[in-house]
Design an enzyme around this catalytic site. Structure first.
Site, PDB file in Angstrom:
ATOM      1  N   LYS A  92      39.851  44.408  45.504  1.00 15.54           N
ATOM      2  CA  LYS A  92      39.239  44.373  43.859  1.00 15.54           C
ATOM      3  C   LYS A  92      40.284  43.860  43.065  1.00 15.54           C
ATOM      4  O   LYS A  92      39.776  42.988  42.526  1.00 15.54           O
ATOM      5  CB  LYS A  92      38.890  45.693  43.593  1.00 15.54           C
ATOM      6  CG  LYS A  92      37.886  45.799  42.368  1.00 15.54           C
ATOM      7  CD  LYS A  92      37.225  46.638  42.329  1.00 15.54           C
ATOM      8  CE  LYS A  92      36.564  46.972  43.514  1.00 15.54           C
ATOM      9  NZ  LYS A  92      35.389  48.738  43.276  1.00 15.54           N
ATOM     10  N   HIS A 110      23.653  49.799  49.212  1.00  9.61           N
ATOM     11  CA  HIS A 110      24.253  50.403  50.442  1.00  9.61           C
ATOM     12  C   HIS A 110      24.136  50.543  51.578  1.00  9.61           C
ATOM     13  O   HIS A 110      24.570  49.964  52.795  1.00  9.61           O
ATOM     14  CB  HIS A 110      25.000  52.532  50.215  1.00  9.61           C
ATOM     15  CG  HIS A 110      25.671  52.716  50.475  1.00  9.61           C
ATOM     16  ND1 HIS A 110      25.604  54.119  51.951  1.00  9.61           N
ATOM     17  CD2 HIS A 110      27.041  52.813  51.173  1.00  9.61           C
ATOM     18  CE1 HIS A 110      26.361  53.987  52.366  1.00  9.61           C
ATOM     19  NE2 HIS A 110      26.956  53.318  51.512  1.00  9.61           N
ATOM     20  N   CYS A 151      42.533  45.549  85.865  1.00  7.09           N
ATOM     21  CA  CYS A 151      41.384  46.004  86.109  1.00  7.09           C
ATOM     22  C   CYS A 151      40.754  47.755  86.090  1.00  7.09           C
ATOM     23  O   CYS A 151      39.815  48.001  85.574  1.00  7.09           O
ATOM     24  CB  CYS A 151      41.024  45.982  87.341  1.00  7.09           C
ATOM     25  SG  CYS A 151      42.305  47.155  88.446  1.00  7.09           S
ATOM     26  N   MET A 159      34.103  54.913  46.578  1.00  2.00           N
ATOM     27  CA  MET A 159      34.740  55.576  45.882  1.00  2.00           C
ATOM     28  C   MET A 159      34.250  55.130  44.637  1.00  2.00           C
ATOM     29  O   MET A 159      33.356  54.113  44.169  1.00  2.00           O
ATOM     30  CB  MET A 159      36.432  54.826  45.499  1.00  2.00           C
ATOM     31  CG  MET A 159      37.469  54.575  46.047  1.00  2.00           C
ATOM     32  SD  MET A 159      38.382  56.242  46.646  1.00  2.00           S
ATOM     33  CE  MET A 159      38.858  56.080  48.004  1.00  2.00           C
ATOM     34  N   SER A 193      47.854  44.440  90.206  1.00  2.00           N
ATOM     35  CA  SER A 193      46.496  45.141  89.013  1.00  2.00           C
ATOM     36  C   SER A 193      46.086  46.364  88.824  1.00  2.00           C
ATOM     37  O   SER A 193      46.839  46.933  89.172  1.00  2.00           O
ATOM     38  CB  SER A 193      45.168  44.864  89.955  1.00  2.00           C
ATOM     39  OG  SER A 193      44.018  44.530  88.812  1.00  2.00           O
ATOM     40  N   ARG A 230      35.528  39.760  47.151  1.00  2.00           N
ATOM     41  CA  ARG A 230      35.349  40.060  48.551  1.00  2.00           C
ATOM     42  C   ARG A 230      34.872  39.094  49.627  1.00  2.00           C
ATOM     43  O   ARG A 230      33.799  38.722  49.995  1.00  2.00           O
ATOM     44  CB  ARG A 230      35.653  40.674  48.439  1.00  2.00           C
ATOM     45  CG  ARG A 230      34.357  41.639  48.667  1.00  2.00           C
ATOM     46  CD  ARG A 230      34.019  43.493  48.767  1.00  2.00           C
ATOM     47  NE  ARG A 230      32.395  44.203  48.803  1.00  2.00           N
ATOM     48  CZ  ARG A 230      32.473  44.985  48.480  1.00  2.00           C
ATOM     49  NH1 ARG A 230      33.418  46.153  47.767  1.00  2.00           N
ATOM     50  NH2 ARG A 230      31.162  45.399  48.131  1.00  2.00           N
ATOM     51  N   ARG A 290      38.254  51.628  37.849  1.00  2.00           N
ATOM     52  CA  ARG A 290      37.330  51.238  39.840  1.00  2.00           C
ATOM     53  C   ARG A 290      38.467  51.414  40.238  1.00  2.00           C
ATOM     54  O   ARG A 290      39.415  51.033  40.233  1.00  2.00           O
ATOM     55  CB  ARG A 290      36.792  50.159  39.270  1.00  2.00           C
ATOM     56  CG  ARG A 290      36.402  49.615  38.022  1.00  2.00           C
ATOM     57  CD  ARG A 290      36.103  48.026  37.643  1.00  2.00           C
ATOM     58  NE  ARG A 290      35.401  47.379  38.734  1.00  2.00           N
ATOM     59  CZ  ARG A 290      35.037  46.336  39.072  1.00  2.00           C
ATOM     60  NH1 ARG A 290      35.966  44.714  38.651  1.00  2.00           N
ATOM     61  NH2 ARG A 290      34.080  45.732  40.046  1.00  2.00           N
ATOM     62  N   GLY A 338      31.541  51.482  48.590  1.00  2.00           N
ATOM     63  CA  GLY A 338      30.162  52.243  47.788  1.00  2.00           C
ATOM     64  C   GLY A 338      31.901  53.942  47.840  1.00  2.00           C
ATOM     65  O   GLY A 338      31.368  54.975  47.925  1.00  2.00           O
ATOM     66  N   TYR A 344      45.559  37.720  84.288  1.00  2.00           N
ATOM     67  CA  TYR A 344      43.910  37.734  83.819  1.00  2.00           C
ATOM     68  C   TYR A 344      43.962  39.024  83.501  1.00  2.00           C
ATOM     69  O   TYR A 344      45.128  39.952  83.408  1.00  2.00           O
ATOM     70  CB  TYR A 344      43.745  37.108  84.908  1.00  2.00           C
ATOM     71  CG  TYR A 344      43.593  38.220  85.880  1.00  2.00           C
ATOM     72  CD1 TYR A 344      42.460  39.355  86.009  1.00  2.00           C
ATOM     73  CD2 TYR A 344      44.566  37.910  87.367  1.00  2.00           C
ATOM     74  CE1 TYR A 344      42.986  40.062  87.439  1.00  2.00           C
ATOM     75  CE2 TYR A 344      44.693  38.991  88.309  1.00  2.00           C
ATOM     76  CZ  TYR A 344      43.568  40.116  88.465  1.00  2.00           C
ATOM     77  OH  TYR A 344      44.264  41.032  89.783  1.00  2.00           O
TER      78      TYR A 344
HETATM   79  P1  ADP Z   1      32.391  49.246  44.639  1.00  2.00           P
HETATM   80  O1  ADP Z   1      33.425  49.039  44.697  1.00  2.00           O
HETATM   81  O2  ADP Z   1      31.611  50.635  44.810  1.00  2.00           O
HETATM   82  O3  ADP Z   1      31.503  48.235  44.037  1.00  2.00           O
HETATM   83  P2  ADP Z   1      33.055  48.685  41.487  1.00  2.00           P
HETATM   84  O4  ADP Z   1      34.729  49.122  40.914  1.00  2.00           O
HETATM   85  O5  ADP Z   1      32.860  47.233  41.675  1.00  2.00           O
HETATM   86  O6  ADP Z   1      31.966  50.120  43.053  1.00  2.00           O
HETATM   87  O7  ADP Z   1      32.071  48.470  40.220  1.00  2.00           O
HETATM   88  C1  ADP Z   1      30.486  49.028  40.570  1.00  2.00           C
HETATM   89  C2  ADP Z   1      29.863  48.158  39.791  1.00  2.00           C
HETATM   90  O8  ADP Z   1      30.632  48.251  38.212  1.00  2.00           O
HETATM   91  C3  ADP Z   1      30.369  46.677  39.939  1.00  2.00           C
HETATM   92  O9  ADP Z   1      29.467  45.447  40.836  1.00  2.00           O
HETATM   93  C4  ADP Z   1      29.372  46.589  37.817  1.00  2.00           C
HETATM   94  O10 ADP Z   1      28.475  46.131  37.354  1.00  2.00           O
HETATM   95  C5  ADP Z   1      29.960  47.146  37.071  1.00  2.00           C
HETATM   96  N1  ADP Z   1      31.403  47.033  36.492  1.00  2.00           N
HETATM   97  C6  ADP Z   1      32.418  47.256  36.765  1.00  2.00           C
HETATM   98  N2  ADP Z   1      32.895  47.284  35.931  1.00  2.00           N
HETATM   99  C7  ADP Z   1      32.905  46.478  34.831  1.00  2.00           C
HETATM  100  C8  ADP Z   1      33.212  45.967  33.607  1.00  2.00           C
HETATM  101  N3  ADP Z   1      34.451  46.108  33.131  1.00  2.00           N
HETATM  102  N4  ADP Z   1      32.169  45.597  33.049  1.00  2.00           N
HETATM  103  C9  ADP Z   1      30.474  45.730  33.257  1.00  2.00           C
HETATM  104  N5  ADP Z   1      30.385  46.299  34.818  1.00  2.00           N
HETATM  105  C10 ADP Z   1      31.421  47.398  35.351  1.00  2.00           C
HETATM  106 MG    MG Z   2      31.898  46.346  43.281  1.00  2.00          MG
END
Ligand code: ADP
Ligand code: MG
Ligand code: MG
Length: 922
Positions: free
Chosen positions: A27, A469, A860, A108, A793, A347, A97, A106, A880
């Site tokens: 990220k 999710h 094999c 963390m 083999s 990503r 984050r 999802g 092979y």
């Molecule tokens: P995950 O890894 O579970 O996707 P994220 O860290 O991407 O978690 O956060 C999930 C959501 O939270 C993001 O998709 C975004 O919509 C919202 N978010 C995270 N940081 C910000 C921010 N600085 N401003 C607004 N929304 C945020």
């Molecule tokens: Mg995210």
């Protein structure tokens, strides 16, 4: 100089970039990259993964300099956005984050709106002028912080979330249904009750100091790296624990500032089918978590194009820039604040195998990537998904006509699945262990459900979109998934779901079509996948099979770049034909013992085993000869001139005789001998350790007439087939050789019989005699063995057993914990143990080729169809691999990828070596 722990990004410049995933997590690295290429990203900073490692190595303490670096970076954000962290008049709010090196969707938890307290909220209200929005942000913050950092969440599978419960209460008291109907007063009340609940249940006050909040959140992110579900996910996806996670702190932008604001997630192409269309969802007036969690069912992106062309155009522009820049299909997260777009994440997008293949093939066509790159992007195991059954359309139509269509949701993970309904993940696991096929049915899924999702045949959710999710994880696992099936009224407590007056109870069968989103009552018949319909059944014209066409293209490229040949393990003509349809270039292992169980064969086989004298044994073998000959003719015919490696008899003899009294009596009557005699002979075959007992070439050495009969059958069959105009290339393989003299003995018999038969039949058959290398002594004396053997083999099943000193059949009880404890990274019977077994293989290759440079070498064991083992076989210079028919495409792709990754790293020297080896062969 102190170490650098914090990396800043903002306003077009970042200290990191996409290549720094190891240090910044996926990220953080991509936030930096998007910043650098000029996309609108709110400023922020990344605390590196090294801090996580430090944290766990130092009793959960931070490096000394970290606090200072964080403060400086925070000031950097403040300067760019013009607010101050903790300031009562103009507060800066941030999100915290997590972000590991490999994306862990999802796993963390993110905390939004951090920095709010009873005084900063006043500043937020004044600054934005919208009181409702400010309180909505505050209640979200308390809720998320309470859940993620303070740990106030459901403890039991049937329990509901305590915060959601309070929201429900307030809604009920106010007689409203939607979150958007909550008034400012309601939201203020929510904050009060949330904090009160935290005080009541946890005996602590909700922290009001923004710095305390920040460090609490950072600690929670690092803490979550070691929680059960993160550990489970890493295990499932082979992510080492010592990678650590990074933490991203980023200025908030707000999608919940009214109807010109919103939040969404999207894929730059369809992640289910691979089609080149923008594919995603958004919610107006919402913060991101709402879309991801599936709490509200969002609108498709195509709707945004209609509702707000202005917002859509910004997005479409970003989509184009990103795909060009990354040459990839990406998964993006964005927020629109009062009409302006902000990018919050990108990503590489997870996709189904169908989508992966289509996107790779399409991108080659669009000149975004090369053929090689396309091959690198497809995990060989993904091909399995393409071979998986689909519903028989007539059967499904019938089911629909019978009124069994229960509901329709989103086609989130293609394929057909049928099983019994369970309503929670632990049940799914438990039922699965009992051998049941289950469909995990949830209102929505969360990371806690991962193991249950893995255990299920398919997944249905009542809420959430194609990027929820459930959908995300299902696609990654290759599970069939129908998401957001809102017609289903799911009741966890009663363990049932209702649609109108229809009730489906736990344990009832349902069938789900992840390609159309249909959920049907009862079981629906399946039929072979498109690829199989073209290749095996020949019921479908390739012209009408787009998935097959992509598969075929990819396989053609794989064949172009691989050096390893791919053969199959097949004992019967139909298996051989299947393997050829999948691209097998020969048989690498034809086991002859399975043939002895066929029609009319087990009788003479048993007579042979129970015989007292050589004469009696020869008589029984004479009866077997024509039967074996016929089997081999079938195989040679099917293989149509391709090489066929036939192994002489291998298993211990007791496997062929009856062990129960009635069957023994029957056999005695058949043979005209006494029951006692049969019983005694059977008992005398008992061994304490059959795996290391009287088997393999040991049988043929003590009873040479068996090998003789088998050789005769092989060469007579070869002559017969060749006489009919086909070519034959038999390769006779002697099992379990550990000593040159063993092979010498057996090879002499084979060669003598071959000459005899060819003389009798007046024909010439080109043939080879070789051996399996499957005991350590065989590998260690490979130079001696190669004096006689024309090919090796690797029998890596036995070689693994004998090298590790582990009997595979008895290994269940300790190998599973071993793998959990990472004593072995993977089950060594699944993925080749490179440093042990692999080392012996290297020795065998080297020693064997010093004696006989042109020595043909294959594998094999079951490892021959496992991608990482195939890669190893490539690396040590084998000719092979051989695997079961359905794994042939996987091995072809794995072989190509192995060749390509070698190209990428190879230095000039090794290229030279390869060239000279090729010359040597000619
Ligand atoms: P995950 O890894 O579970 O996707 P994220 O860290 O991407 O978690 O956060 C999930 C959501 O939270 C993001 O998709 C975004 O919509 C919202 N978010 C995270 N940081 C910000 C921010 N600085 N401003 C607004 N929304 C945020
Ligand atoms: Mg995210
Ligand atoms: Mg063996």
């Amino acid at each position: 100089m102190a170490s650098k722990y914090v990396y800043f990004f903002g306003s077009g410049k970042a200290e990191g970039e996409a290549g720094m995933k190891g240090l910044l997590g996926g990220k953080g690295a991509n936030l930096a990259e998007m910043t650098n290429i000029g996309l609108p990203v709110p400023p922020g900073f990344t605390v590196s993964t090294e801090v996580c490692t430090y944290y766990y190595n130092n009793k959960k303490k931070y490096p000394k300099d970290l606090e200072k670096q964080v403060k400086v970076a925070l000031q950097g954000i403040e300067k760019l956005v013009g607010g101050k962290f903790g300031d009562e008049r103009n507060p800066l709010l941030v999100s915290v984050r997590s972000g590991a090196r490999a994306s862990m969707p999802g796993m963390m938890d993110t905390i939004l709106n951090l920095g709010l307290n009873d005084s900063t909220i006043e500043g937020l209200i004044r600054k934005t002028g919208t009181e409702r929005f400010a309180w909505d942000s505050y209640r979200r913050f308390v809720q998320m912080y309470g859940d993620v950092v303070l740990g106030l969440k459901p403890q039991h599978k049937d329990e509901t979330d305590p915060f959601e419960e309070i929201i429900e209460q307030v809604k009920q008291e106010r007689g409203i249904r939607l979150d958007t109907e909550l008034t400012t007063g309601d939201l203020r009340e929510l904050v009060r009750r949330f904090k009160q609940t935290i005080r009541d249940r946890l005996k602590i006050d909700f922290p009001s100091d923004p710095y305390e909040q920040l460090w609490g959140a950072v600690g929670a992110v690092f803490g979550s790296w070691m929680n059960d579900r993160a550990v489970a996910y890493r295990k499932m996806n082979d992510i080492p624990a010592n990678w650590g996670t990074a933490v991203n702190v980023q200025a908030m932008v707000f999608g919940n500032m009214g109807d010109d604001s919103g939040s969404g997630v999207a894929f730059t192409r369809d992640a289910a089918t691979g089609e080149n269309v923008f594919y995603g969802e958004y919610l107006l007036n919402a913060q991101g978590e709402d879309v991801v969690s599936g709490a509200r069912t969002p609108e498709p992106i195509s709707q945004l194009a209609k509702d707000s062309p202005k917002m859509y155009q910004q997005l479409e522009r970003v989509r184009r820039i990103l795909e060009k820049h990354y040459s990839e299909m990406l998964d993006i997260e964005f927020t629109i604040q009062q009409g302006k777009l902000y990018m919050l994440q990108c990503r590489v997008g997870k996709r189904t195998a169908f989508a992966a293949i289509k996107i790779a093939v399409d991108m080659v066509g669009e000149k975004l990537i090369s053929e090689r790159e396309a091959l690198r992007r497809i995990e060989p195991e993904q091909l399995n998904q393409l071979l998986r059954p689909v519903f028989d359309s007539d059967e499904k139509k019938k089911a629909v006509e019978e009124g069994r269509l229960l509901a329709k949701g989103l086609n989130a993970g293609p394929g057909a699945a049928c099983g019994r309904v369970v309503f929670n993940a632990p049940d799914a696991e438990e039922w699965r262990l009992r051998g049941e096929r289950v469909i995990l049915t949830r209102i929505e899924t969360s990371p806690e459900d991962i193991k249950g999702m893995d255990a299920a045949e398919g997944i249905v959710t009542g809420r959430g979109g194609a990027t929820s999710h459930a959908a995300l994880v299902a696609r990654q696992m290759g599970k069939v998934c129908v998401a957001g099936c809102s017609a289903l009224n799911i009741d966890y407590v009663r363990r049932e779901m209702r649609v109108g007056d229809r009730i489906v109870k736990e344990g009832d069968y349902i069938s789900i079509d992840g390609s159309t989103g249909e959920v049907l009552l009862g079981q629906v018949q399946t039929k072979p996948s498109e690829v199989l319909q073209v290749l095996l059944d020949r019921t479908l014209d390739p012209k009408d099979a787009p998935v097959y066409q992509q598969y075929a293209k990819l396989m053609r490229w794989a064949d172009k770049y691989r050096r390893l040949k791919v053969r199959t393990n097949a004992d019967q003509p139909d298996q051989a034909s299947t393997a050829i349809a999948f691209g097998a270039e020969g048989i690498g292992l034809c086991r002859t013992e399975h043939m002895f169980f066929g029609e009319g064969k087990i009788g003479p086989m048993r007579e042979m085993i129970l015989a007292d004298t050589v004469d009696q044994r020869r008589k029984a073998l004479e009866k077997l000869l024509p039967l074996q000959r016929k089997d081999f003719e079938g195989i040679f015919d099917a293989m149509d001139g391709r090489p066929v490696t036939i192994r002489t008899i291998d298993p211990p003899l007791h496997e062929f005789v009856p062990h129960e009294e009635p069957a023994q009596r029957e056999l005695a009557a058949q043979m005209g001998i006494s029951f006692e005699k049969v019983r005694d002979r059977v008992n005398s075959l008992h061994e304490f350790n059959p795996m290391l007992g009287f088997r393999g070439c040991r049988l043929g050495i003590v009873y040479p007439e068996i090998t003789e009969m088998q050789a005769r059958a092989i060469f007579q069959a070869a002559c017969n087939v060749q006489r009919n105009g086909s070519k034959v290339k038999p390769e006779i393989m002697i099992p379990l050789v550990g000593n040159l003299k063993e092979l010498d003995h057996q090879a002499a018999i084979v060669r003598r019989v071959a000459e005899e038969v060819m003389r009798e039949e007046k024909m010439k058959i080109p043939y080879l005699v070789g051996t399996m290398i499957e005991v350590p002594r065989g590998a260690l004396t490979a130079d001696e063995i190669a004096e006689v053997a024309e090919f090796f083999s690797f029998g890596t099943n036995d070689l693994t057993q004998t090298t590790l000193g582990v009997s595979r059949d008895d290994s269940g009880r300790f190998l599973i914990p071993y793998v959990e404890m990472e004593i072995y990274r993977k089950d060594p019977f699944e993925a080749l143990d490179r440093s042990g077994v692999g080392e012996l293989m290297k020795i065998a290759v080297a020693k064997g080729r010093t004696k006989r440079p042109e020595l043909k070498i294959g594998i094999c064991g079951e490892h021959g169809g496992e991608p990482s083992s195939v890669e190893f076989c490539h690396q040590i210079g084998q000719d092979y691999v051989s695997c079961s028919p359905f794994r042939v495409p996987i091995a072809r792709l794995a072989a190509a990828r192995a060749a390509l990754s070698e190209d990428a790293t190879e230095d000039k020297n090794s290229k030279k070596r390869k060239k000279s080896k090729k010359k040597g062969k000619k």
